[in-house]
Enzyme design. Sequence first.
Site, mmCIF file in Angstrom:
data_model
loop_
_atom_site.group_PDB
_atom_site.id
_atom_site.type_symbol
_atom_site.label_atom_id
_atom_site.label_comp_id
_atom_site.label_asym_id
_atom_site.label_seq_id
_atom_site.Cartn_x
_atom_site.Cartn_y
_atom_site.Cartn_z
ATOM 1 N N GLY B 215 0.822 -1.210 0.000
ATOM 2 C CA GLY B 215 0.000 0.000 0.000
ATOM 3 C C GLY B 215 0.848 1.248 0.000
ATOM 4 O O GLY B 215 1.946 1.287 -0.578
ATOM 5 N N SER B 216 0.360 2.233 0.711
ATOM 6 C CA SER B 216 0.972 3.553 0.629
ATOM 7 C C SER B 216 2.370 3.617 1.236
ATOM 8 O O SER B 216 3.108 4.566 0.969
ATOM 9 C CB SER B 216 0.082 4.594 1.322
ATOM 10 O OG SER B 216 -1.187 4.601 0.698
ATOM 11 N N THR B 217 2.730 2.644 2.077
ATOM 12 C CA THR B 217 4.091 2.698 2.624
ATOM 13 C C THR B 217 5.115 2.577 1.499
ATOM 14 O O THR B 217 6.240 3.019 1.614
ATOM 15 C CB THR B 217 4.345 1.560 3.633
ATOM 16 O OG1 THR B 217 4.099 0.296 3.006
ATOM 17 C CG2 THR B 217 3.453 1.698 4.850
#
Lengths: 459, 485
Positions: B215-217
């Site tokens: 995801g956004s990590t």
Amino acid sequence: MTATTADAPPPELRLPKRRGVELSLLVGAVLISVFGYAAVGLARNGAVPPDVAGYGAGLGLLALLAHLAVRLRAPYADPLVLPIAVLLNGLGLVLIYRLDLETPRDQAAPTQLIWSTLGVALFIAVVVLLRDHRVLQRYAYLSVATALVLMIVPIFFPAVNGAKIWIRIGGLSFQPGEFAKILLAVFFAAYLAANRNALAYTGRRIWKLQLPTGRVLGPIVAIWLLSVGVLVLERDLGTSLLFFGLFVIMLYVATGRTGWIAVGLLLAAVGAFVVGSFEPHVHSRVQDWLDPFASIDAGQGPNQLAQSLFAFAAGGMLGTGLGLGHSILIGFAAKSDFILATAGEELGLTGLTAVFLLYALLVARGYRAGLALRDPFGRLLSIGLASILALQVFVIAGGVMGLIPLTGMAMPFLAQGGSSVVTNWIIVALLIRVSDLARRPRPGQVETGVIAPILEDER
Amino acid sequence: MIRYIRRAAAFCLLLLVALLLNAARVQVFEADELNDNPANRRTTIDRYDQPRGNILVGARAVTGSEDTGEQLAYERTYLHGPLYAPVTGYASQTYGTTLLENAEDGILSGTDSLLAPLPLWNEITRSRQPGGDVVTTIKDSIQRAAYEGLSGRRGAVAAVEPSTGRILALVSTPSYDPERLSGTGAEVTDAWARLNAAKSRPMLNRAIRQTYPPGSTFKIVTAAAALDARVVTDPDAATDTPSPYVLPGTTTTLPDEARGCAEASLAEAIRVSCNTVMAHLGVEVGLDGMLEAVGRFGFNDDGLRIPSGVAKSNFDTDMSDDQLALSSIGQFDTTATPLQMAMVASAVANGGDLRYPHLVDRTTTHDGDTVRQQGSRSYHQAMNPSTAVQLQRMMVDVVENGTGSNAAIDGVRVGGKTGTAQHGIDNSGTPYAWFISWAQAPDSGRPAVAVAVVVEDASADRADISGGGSAAPIARAVMEAALDG
């Protein structure tokens, strides 16, 4: 080469009896056994077994009593025979004790010690009471009759592990076939000594083979049939093989007829093939021998023979050390039929060779006594007794190491088994007795220092 | 008769020779083959006939050995089994070994030749050395903070010391007690069947053996790629990205959940987690540039060992631009282990120098003499030092002013990045909550710890799941424990 040159010492008034040599060898044999016993304890529990002194004292006392009997009643006996027997028996007790440690519910060593004591007692009895082995010649037919009864009786008792060779009365069980070995050797020796000329020189000649008359041949064929009969009825391949080999060797020595060996091998081959093909118990042994790892490939895990081979292989050249092997994996016969695998694993090829050489030496001393004796019965008896040991060692050792099909037999002195250890002590007693006569100075020899003339026809 | 006696004696001699030759055949020439036969249990029995060496956390053993008196004598015991299971693995008579028990088996079981005083010593004496010990890099307090933070929810934590690569915590929950698998018998096989049948898969080491869409990590990786490739030269300058963003070559639009993402700068895109900006930047860097960048962080490396093998984190090597756009925000086929994402945070915190992660500090003999010391070594320069400095600032901004405020610690410089990973068919699965972060004490020249947390909580209300809400507090607890230690 004559009978006496090999044996005759330089002329002197006193022939060496070598009882002191025997005593020091006995001390060595007891010490080796005690060291082995201590080594097992050190390896398994990190401490010398608490009863090591008792074990040593017990074995030492047995050895000492046997030695005294020999010293007093058979002073000229071969000094190697008794120490070898004590060492093998002591080593067997160590191995059985060592295997006992892994089977807390089955303690065989104490029982074996009692049987060994009984064996030594019988040894002393034979050495003391039997002044001259030639007396036995008179009881040839009584011997063979007793042997037949002993062999036939187990048929009426239930089979143990597939073989009907035990008699069980109460908690006691013994293998009468073991005692029959000695009785048969006595009978063969007496019969062949009496009939050897008839066997060798009479009868019809077919091609190059001189066949004896039916009257002389009859009992021999009967014995052969009996050995196969015992095998089939009792599923005891080992004993029948032993009787047969014993018979062929003694017949050959008595008559010198090579043809007998050919006939013997032929009969043995036919008998073995028929039984190996049709008797299921024996057939499976032959299958195991041909492919010891079949059960592994079939996903059933290693069978006894495969486990035994694993044990020998694990020993390698020098062995794992007493107490440090895993021959208990072999299973139910690890203390009896397969005891040699423990020797092979924990003492290695080196120790195993030493054990084989001890047996070889014992056999050689029997043969040596046979060479030195002058009466045909004594000769055949000592050859027969020595051959029993040799054949037995070969059949069982070859069996557990995959050289020949496995037969249930006991390694002389090493294996757990009361009848076996008692029988072997009697064999050793008889060897002591014949060797005493063989080495004893003959009348006239001591006085004159001259070798007595050879009276017997030597071919 | 003499002649025939001699011949019979020769026959007996022949029998003896046959026995001796056969003994030599079995005991010497065929010995190796027989010893190696898989049906021969001797190797197994020998293996268990002495106590196994221990695995240490700090100065304390978290394993033990117990003599059962059975054929396979020594069974493994574990202190705080579930807590350390993702580190130790199990050592079972029935099911073999895993993780450190497996990777350091030679030392622990005493067979490693390094333990012997002389070369070939064991061959000659036929003995084995007592089992040696394995000292891990794990810090008990950090491990506990992570384990308690997850409090039984499905998830994992990996914590690394950025300047050395030492793994400080490796937690996977729900866990299991490896002691249940020691030994033989019905209890062991029952436990094995139960653990394998459990839906929560307690024996799965989620920290190093399970990959999740990051995801956004993952945007940190994309940002590093964009800065290193000089696609972005000023992180505070506006990018020409519309919101929503039409994926290249398609008519599919990619929306933003955050507000103010249109034309947002890189720093702003990281702070509020804009999908559009980062997807666009990934496309601008291009597939080759992205592949090079992710490789420097450890993606697509299936040979990573700590010394247990780490599952390969994936970034597809053959993609169209729209797929690349999705991959650049940690979706599509992009997957990462929690350890991989801790490495990403660690690389940023350590000025771009990514140290090779390792779990074993040293191995010792039974007497405590060091056999092997694992030094710190560089894995890759994951990014330019200047890029690292810019990313540090952006990550600190996430914690101080953005989505990661739950990770903030008073008086400590903390950088972080949240992530909420969609997965399942049509994104129907409960999203995974991610948080990666690092912390540096004010009086210290180097960062204390880099952490990755993933929570896959199936029972939570979907709306509540976010990296900032579920995962960041766990990361904060772990960082606090690391700063205290």
